[in-house]
Design a protein around this motif. Sequence first.
Motif, mmCIF file in Angstrom:
data_model
loop_
_atom_site.group_PDB
_atom_site.id
_atom_site.type_symbol
_atom_site.label_atom_id
_atom_site.label_comp_id
_atom_site.label_asym_id
_atom_site.label_seq_id
_atom_site.Cartn_x
_atom_site.Cartn_y
_atom_site.Cartn_z
ATOM 1 N N GLN A 54 24.216 17.620 0.374
ATOM 2 C CA GLN A 54 25.567 17.789 -0.156
ATOM 3 C C GLN A 54 25.696 19.114 -0.893
ATOM 4 O O GLN A 54 26.729 19.786 -0.808
ATOM 5 C CB GLN A 54 25.910 16.625 -1.088
ATOM 6 N N GLN A 55 24.663 19.493 -1.602
ATOM 7 C CA GLN A 55 24.683 20.768 -2.321
ATOM 8 C C GLN A 55 24.714 21.937 -1.338
ATOM 9 O O GLN A 55 25.440 22.921 -1.547
ATOM 10 C CB GLN A 55 23.461 20.869 -3.234
ATOM 11 N N LEU A 56 23.948 21.826 -0.264
ATOM 12 C CA LEU A 56 23.902 22.905 0.726
ATOM 13 C C LEU A 56 25.242 23.066 1.441
ATOM 14 O O LEU A 56 25.655 24.179 1.758
ATOM 15 C CB LEU A 56 22.796 22.628 1.754
ATOM 16 N N ILE A 57 25.917 21.942 1.692
ATOM 17 C CA ILE A 57 27.154 21.969 2.455
ATOM 18 C C ILE A 57 28.378 22.109 1.556
ATOM 19 O O ILE A 57 29.514 22.173 2.039
ATOM 20 C CB ILE A 57 27.257 20.693 3.325
ATOM 21 N N GLN A 58 28.181 22.192 0.265
ATOM 22 C CA GLN A 58 29.308 22.259 -0.670
ATOM 23 C C GLN A 58 30.264 23.414 -0.382
ATOM 24 O O GLN A 58 31.486 23.236 -0.463
ATOM 25 C CB GLN A 58 28.807 22.344 -2.108
ATOM 26 N N PRO A 59 29.788 24.624 -0.032
ATOM 27 C CA PRO A 59 30.747 25.693 0.283
ATOM 28 C C PRO A 59 31.676 25.341 1.436
ATOM 29 O O PRO A 59 32.844 25.742 1.439
ATOM 30 C CB PRO A 59 29.829 26.877 0.653
ATOM 31 N N VAL A 60 31.194 24.587 2.405
ATOM 32 C CA VAL A 60 32.031 24.178 3.531
ATOM 33 C C VAL A 60 33.100 23.194 3.050
ATOM 34 O O VAL A 60 34.269 23.282 3.433
ATOM 35 C CB VAL A 60 31.166 23.542 4.640
ATOM 36 N N PRO A 87 51.428 31.100 8.089
ATOM 37 C CA PRO A 87 50.845 31.283 9.422
ATOM 38 C C PRO A 87 49.331 31.068 9.433
ATOM 39 O O PRO A 87 48.787 30.494 10.374
ATOM 40 C CB PRO A 87 51.208 32.735 9.770
ATOM 41 N N THR A 88 48.669 31.572 8.388
ATOM 42 C CA THR A 88 47.225 31.390 8.251
ATOM 43 C C THR A 88 46.909 31.116 6.786
ATOM 44 O O THR A 88 47.698 31.435 5.899
ATOM 45 C CB THR A 88 46.448 32.642 8.709
ATOM 46 N N ALA A 89 45.747 30.548 6.552
ATOM 47 C CA ALA A 89 45.297 30.275 5.188
ATOM 48 C C ALA A 89 43.992 31.000 4.933
ATOM 49 O O ALA A 89 43.232 31.290 5.859
ATOM 50 C CB ALA A 89 45.105 28.770 4.978
ATOM 51 N N GLN A 90 43.745 31.333 3.684
ATOM 52 C CA GLN A 90 42.470 31.933 3.326
ATOM 53 C C GLN A 90 41.372 30.903 3.497
ATOM 54 O O GLN A 90 41.487 29.769 3.039
ATOM 55 C CB GLN A 90 42.507 32.432 1.875
ATOM 56 N N LEU A 91 40.300 31.289 4.149
ATOM 57 C CA LEU A 91 39.223 30.355 4.471
ATOM 58 C C LEU A 91 38.241 30.196 3.323
ATOM 59 O O LEU A 91 37.778 29.089 3.023
ATOM 60 C CB LEU A 91 38.475 30.831 5.720
ATOM 61 N N VAL A 92 37.921 31.298 2.659
ATOM 62 C CA VAL A 92 36.895 31.286 1.613
ATOM 63 C C VAL A 92 37.573 31.265 0.246
ATOM 64 O O VAL A 92 38.339 32.167 -0.085
ATOM 65 C CB VAL A 92 35.984 32.522 1.722
ATOM 66 N N PRO A 93 37.329 30.239 -0.558
ATOM 67 C CA PRO A 93 37.963 30.179 -1.885
ATOM 68 C C PRO A 93 37.392 31.229 -2.820
ATOM 69 O O PRO A 93 36.256 31.675 -2.657
ATOM 70 C CB PRO A 93 37.624 28.758 -2.375
ATOM 71 N N PRO A 94 38.171 31.645 -3.830
ATOM 72 C CA PRO A 94 37.661 32.606 -4.809
ATOM 73 C C PRO A 94 36.504 32.010 -5.606
ATOM 74 O O PRO A 94 36.343 30.791 -5.693
ATOM 75 C CB PRO A 94 38.874 32.859 -5.723
#
Length: 224
Positions: free
Chosen positions: A117-123, A184-191
């Motif tokens: 879960q920690q490894l996949i948290q960015p996803v 139209p599109t969303a930012q994929l990577v959060p700040p």
Amino acid sequence: MTNFSKSLLAASVAFATLSPIAAAPAAAQVVKGIGVVSLPAVVANSNAYKVAQQQRPVTYKPQIDQAEARRAAISAQLQPLVDKFNKDRQANPNNPALQQQAAAIQQIQQSGQQELQQLIQPVALSEAYVTEQIEDKLDAAVQAAAKKKNVQLILDPTQGAVLYADAAYNMTQDVLNELNALLPTAQLVPPQGWVPRQVREQQAAQAAAQGQTPATNPPAAGGR
């Protein structure tokens, strides 16, 4: 890891099973001023959501690959322990060592799950971030579609408010069109430091109870 990690990894599966958006018959007789919209279908079929679903496996490939490799390693570690446990239990169900073996297996499983879960948290954060950007535009999309269709009442069947509605009332495509125009599109990577709305609301409630000023999310970098 908070509930958003579970919710958003499951959200993509739930959205993928939604039925296609139905078009209204041209000659249908309807009561003017009423419409039906499935908001989950709008989200799942929006350009921003679908593009993000395509981009995420590429953008987060290192994290996904690392999590998959670790999952395989944990499985390889557990398999001989599980095999031995099953063999020993079959030979002697009353063996006192079985309880210790089961506890060791459970501990490895729980520890491995937390690590994955920690490894996949960015996803998971990326999924939450994209979904929240879409949700922030939904109200404006609904209002714009209602204004164009001259509708005063919109119901969402996914909330259990509608038992039956003719397809002619379905405004899901109209709202989807407005949403795609607004986002139209969303930012994929959060700040850096971003947390989902649910977590922010919990933090704000805790801060208010303690008489503190709640922390705010960092502003999004770049444009959409």
